[in-house]
Design a protein around this motif. Structure first.
Motif, short mmCIF file in Angstrom:
data_model
loop_
_atom_site.label_atom_id
_atom_site.label_comp_id
_atom_site.label_asym_id
_atom_site.label_seq_id
_atom_site.Cartn_x
_atom_site.Cartn_y
_atom_site.Cartn_z
N GLY A 1 -11.13 -3.01 10.03
CA GLY A 1 -9.72 -3.32 10.13
C GLY A 1 -9.06 -2.51 11.22
O GLY A 1 -9.41 -1.34 11.45
N GLY B 1 -11.84 -1.08 3.75
CA GLY B 1 -11.20 -1.15 2.45
C GLY B 1 -11.97 -1.97 1.44
O GLY B 1 -12.92 -2.69 1.79
N THR C 1 -13.24 -5.13 3.22
CA THR C 1 -12.85 -5.09 4.62
C THR C 1 -13.85 -4.20 5.37
O THR C 1 -13.82 -2.98 5.22
N SER D 1 -6.17 -2.62 -4.57
CA SER D 1 -6.84 -2.35 -3.29
C SER D 1 -6.82 -0.87 -2.93
O SER D 1 -5.91 -0.13 -3.30
N THR D 2 -7.84 -0.48 -2.19
CA THR D 2 -7.96 0.89 -1.66
C THR D 2 -8.36 0.79 -0.20
O THR D 2 -9.24 0.01 0.16
N ARG D 3 -7.70 1.58 0.66
CA ARG D 3 -7.98 1.54 2.09
C ARG D 3 -8.32 2.95 2.59
O ARG D 3 -7.66 3.92 2.23
N THR E 1 -8.71 5.02 6.02
CA THR E 1 -8.43 5.06 7.46
C THR E 1 -9.25 6.19 8.10
O THR E 1 -9.04 7.36 7.79
N ARG F 1 0.46 5.16 1.00
CA ARG F 1 -0.42 6.11 1.69
C ARG F 1 -0.34 7.46 1.00
O ARG F 1 0.64 8.18 1.11
N GLN G 1 0.84 -1.20 0.00
CA GLN G 1 0.00 0.00 0.00
C GLN G 1 0.88 1.25 0.00
O GLN G 1 1.92 1.29 0.65
N TYR H 1 -9.69 1.22 10.05
CA TYR H 1 -9.88 1.45 8.62
C TYR H 1 -10.90 0.48 8.03
O TYR H 1 -11.30 -0.51 8.65
N GLU I 1 -8.31 -8.02 10.30
CA GLU I 1 -9.37 -7.56 9.40
C GLU I 1 -10.55 -8.52 9.42
O GLU I 1 -10.39 -9.74 9.49
#
Length: 203
Positions: A167, A130, A164, A114-116, A118, A70, A68, A128, A180
Motif C-alpha cells: 500500500g 495490512g 494488503t 483492520s490493522t495497518r 506502516t 494511528r 483508522q 504500508y 493498495e
C-alpha cells in the motif's frame, strides 16, 4: 573523501529530521477516513462451456469506507465496510439447441476490523501493509448453475478477510490519495478485489 562523508552525514540528518517531523504530524492527526473503489475482475472471469455460459452484465466494483486510528507512526487500527453489487446473465444449451436463459442480481456486504503496519514514513509518502478480518453478508436471486441445477434465493453470512500486500499513500497533513494491492477473500466465492484506490482525510 571529506565531501563524501559530509554528503552521507547530510543525507542521514535530513532523513532523521523528516522522520521526526512525520511522527509529530501523525500524532497531531491520528484519525484517518478513507473512501475507495476497487476492481471486480475475478467476478467477471467466468469459464465458458459448450452447454452453459455466464456473463457479467454490470458491477459496481467494490465501494468501501474505512476508519483508522494511528496508535503511533507505524501502527493503526480501525474498521472498514465494503459493498459489491453485480448483475449476471446465464444461458443453457442442450445438443447445440437453445434451452433456457435468465439473469440474477447478487450483493455482498463486508464488515471487517483492520490493522495497518506502516514501514516507511516521509512527509509526502507512506508505504504500508495490512490485514483485516470480519464477516460477509451475501444475498443472491435464484438462478441455474452450470449443471442446470436450480439455485434458490440465498441470504447467508460467512467469513471475510483482506490482505494488503503493498500500500502507498501520497499526501501531507490532511488530504491524501492511496493505492493498495492485495486480495479480498469471502466464504462464498473465494478471492476477489485485487486492487483498490482511495481518497482519505486525516484529522
Amino acid at each position: 573523501m571529506k565531501k563524501s562523508v559530509f554528503f552521507i552525514f547530510f543525507l542521514l540528518f535530513s532523513l532523521t529530521t523528516a522522520f521526526a517531523e512525520t511522527k509529530e504530524e501523525r500524532k497531531q492527526y491520528p484519525h484517518e477516513l478513507r473512501i475507495g473503489i476497487g476492481d471486480d475482475l475475478l467476478n467477471k472471469l467466468y469459464p465458458r462451456f459448450d452447454v452453459y455460459n455466464k456473463t457479467n452484465d454490470w458491477s459496481t466494483g467494490h465501494l468501501s469506507v474505512e476508519y483508522q486510528y494511528r496508535i503511533n507512526h507505524w501502527l493503526g487500527v480501525g474498521a472498514m465496510y465494503d459493498v459489491n453489487v453485480s448483475h449476471d446473465s446465464w444461458e443453457y444449451r442442450s445438443h447445440d439447441q437453445f434451452r433456457d436463459q435468465g439473469s440474477y442480481m447478487s450483493q455482498s456486504h463486508f464488515i471487517m476490523a483492520s490493522t495497518r503496519f506502516t514501514y516507511y514514513n516521509s512527509k509526502w509518502v507512506n508505504l504500508y501493509a495490512g490485514i483485516a478480518v470480519g464477516l460477509v453478508i451475501r444475498q443472491s436471486d435464484d438462478y441455474y448453475d452450470d449443471f442446470y441445477t436450480y439455485v434458490p434465493k440465498f441470504l447467508g453470512c460467512g467469513f471475510a478477510g483482506n490482505i494488503t500486500l503493498f500500500g502507498i499513500s501520497v499526501g501531507r497533513q490532511h488530504w491524501f490519495g492511496a493505492f493498495e494491492l492485495g486480495g479480498l477473500y469471502r466464504t462464498f466465492q473465494g478471492t476477489d478485489r485485487l486492487i483498490n484506490f482511495s481518497v482519505g482525510y486525516r484529522f
